[in-house]
Design a protein around this motif. Structure first.
Motif, mmCIF file in Angstrom:
data_model
loop_
_atom_site.group_PDB
_atom_site.id
_atom_site.type_symbol
_atom_site.label_atom_id
_atom_site.label_comp_id
_atom_site.label_asym_id
_atom_site.label_seq_id
_atom_site.Cartn_x
_atom_site.Cartn_y
_atom_site.Cartn_z
ATOM 1 N N ALA A 195 -4.776 -5.256 9.772
ATOM 2 C CA ALA A 195 -5.356 -4.130 9.027
ATOM 3 C C ALA A 195 -4.252 -3.228 8.475
ATOM 4 O O ALA A 195 -4.472 -2.515 7.498
ATOM 5 C CB ALA A 195 -6.280 -3.327 9.944
ATOM 6 N N LYS A 196 -3.058 -3.277 9.077
ATOM 7 C CA LYS A 196 -1.939 -2.455 8.612
ATOM 8 C C LYS A 196 -1.199 -3.067 7.422
ATOM 9 O O LYS A 196 -0.372 -2.413 6.812
ATOM 10 C CB LYS A 196 -0.939 -2.238 9.750
ATOM 11 N N ALA A 197 -1.489 -4.318 7.109
ATOM 12 C CA ALA A 197 -0.790 -4.989 6.007
ATOM 13 C C ALA A 197 -1.163 -4.347 4.674
ATOM 14 O O ALA A 197 -2.300 -3.920 4.471
ATOM 15 C CB ALA A 197 -1.144 -6.469 5.989
ATOM 16 N N SER A 198 -0.211 -4.309 3.782
ATOM 17 C CA SER A 198 -0.459 -3.734 2.452
ATOM 18 C C SER A 198 -1.260 -4.712 1.594
ATOM 19 O O SER A 198 -1.294 -5.916 1.866
ATOM 20 C CB SER A 198 0.866 -3.430 1.756
ATOM 21 N N VAL A 199 -1.879 -4.185 0.563
ATOM 22 C CA VAL A 199 -2.609 -5.024 -0.386
ATOM 23 C C VAL A 199 -1.659 -6.050 -0.998
ATOM 24 O O VAL A 199 -1.993 -7.224 -1.123
ATOM 25 C CB VAL A 199 -3.285 -4.173 -1.487
ATOM 26 N N GLN A 200 -0.440 -5.619 -1.332
ATOM 27 C CA GLN A 200 0.533 -6.527 -1.927
ATOM 28 C C GLN A 200 0.886 -7.673 -0.984
ATOM 29 O O GLN A 200 1.041 -8.816 -1.422
ATOM 30 C CB GLN A 200 1.814 -5.780 -2.337
ATOM 31 N N GLN A 201 1.008 -7.368 0.298
ATOM 32 C CA GLN A 201 1.324 -8.405 1.277
ATOM 33 C C GLN A 201 0.180 -9.416 1.354
ATOM 34 O O GLN A 201 0.402 -10.619 1.408
ATOM 35 C CB GLN A 201 1.584 -7.786 2.648
ATOM 36 N N LYS A 202 -1.050 -8.931 1.344
ATOM 37 C CA LYS A 202 -2.209 -9.821 1.412
ATOM 38 C C LYS A 202 -2.333 -10.651 0.138
ATOM 39 O O LYS A 202 -2.613 -11.850 0.199
ATOM 40 C CB LYS A 202 -3.476 -9.003 1.660
ATOM 41 N N VAL A 203 -2.101 -10.027 -1.007
ATOM 42 C CA VAL A 203 -2.175 -10.750 -2.275
ATOM 43 C C VAL A 203 -1.090 -11.824 -2.322
ATOM 44 O O VAL A 203 -1.325 -12.934 -2.802
ATOM 45 C CB VAL A 203 -2.079 -9.784 -3.473
ATOM 46 N N LYS A 204 0.093 -11.516 -1.805
ATOM 47 C CA LYS A 204 1.185 -12.503 -1.779
ATOM 48 C C LYS A 204 0.784 -13.727 -0.955
ATOM 49 O O LYS A 204 1.042 -14.869 -1.353
ATOM 50 C CB LYS A 204 2.455 -11.872 -1.216
ATOM 51 N N LEU A 205 0.141 -13.507 0.182
ATOM 52 C CA LEU A 205 -0.334 -14.622 0.998
ATOM 53 C C LEU A 205 -1.384 -15.435 0.239
ATOM 54 O O LEU A 205 -1.331 -16.663 0.216
ATOM 55 C CB LEU A 205 -0.914 -14.127 2.323
ATOM 56 N N ILE A 206 -2.318 -14.752 -0.386
ATOM 57 C CA ILE A 206 -3.363 -15.444 -1.146
ATOM 58 C C ILE A 206 -2.743 -16.248 -2.279
ATOM 59 O O ILE A 206 -3.130 -17.395 -2.529
ATOM 60 C CB ILE A 206 -4.407 -14.430 -1.669
#
Length: 195
Positions: free
Chosen positions: A91-102
């Motif tokens: 939940a602490k991950a940034s949107v950018q970090q999540k988008v990078k994984l996706i």
């Protein structure tokens, strides 16, 4: 680190925190200790890394429709990379970090570009037999058109960062009912990414 018979020292914890802080979000000492215990459980032969087969022993991972794509990303992870990979799900991950994984899930060949066929494969993995190949192509073509792209476009990580929420919203409307892209884009600017 990574050997179930070894202990995690304060130095190891701080080293992992520094490594993760450079790549992703902040990970607490308690989270690192907990993840180390889980890593040692998965690393059955105390090799210092986790194989694809060991990851498949986690039922939630094995049941994920994208598990084969994710396996390419996780096979052979050492402890530091294991923590960095899992931090994208925090939940602490940034949107950018999540988008990078996706983006990495879509970019299965690792060339830094996502093609129509890459997106179609992910859509096929996610939808299964719920919709036909023809319907999938129609949905994806419409999604790209409404987002300002064509079937021949190659999306980069920058495109994903810029348009991810809007593209996801358009995909949902293409599948479940049409809403004009201009409305979706306006609403997307007010949303947060819930991965």
């Amino acid at each position: 680190m990574g050997n179930s018979s070894s202990m995690l020292t304060q130095y190891d914890i701080e080293e992992v925190q520094e490594y993760c802080q450079n790549l992703c979000s902040t990970v607490s000492q308690q989270e690192i200790v907990s993840l180390y215990q889980r890593f040692c459980q998965l690393d059955r032969n105390a090799k210092g890394f986790i194989s694809a087969d060991e990851f498949l022993s986690v039922p939630e991972f094995a049941m994920n429709p994208l598990s084969q794509r994710l396996l390419k990303m996780v096979d052979g992870l050492n402890f530091k990379d294991f923590v960095a990979f899992l931090s994208a799900f925090s939940a602490k991950a940034s949107v950018q970090q999540k988008v990078k994984l996706i983006f990495k899930v879509y970019d299965s060949d690792g060339n830094g570009k996502v093609s129509f066929n890459d997106m179609l494969e992910v859509l096929r993995d996610l939808s299964g037999s719920f919709i036909s190949d023809v319907q999938r192509e129609q949905v994806l073509t419409q999604l790209l058109k409404e987002a300002g792209y064509s079937k021949d476009s190659y999306l980069t990580l920058d495109d994903f960062n810029k348009d991810y929420i809007a593209l996801t919203s358009v995909a949902n409307t293409c599948l479940f009912g049409h809403v004009p892209y201009s409305v979706v884009k306006k609403e997307a600017n007010n949303l947060t990414l819930g991965i």
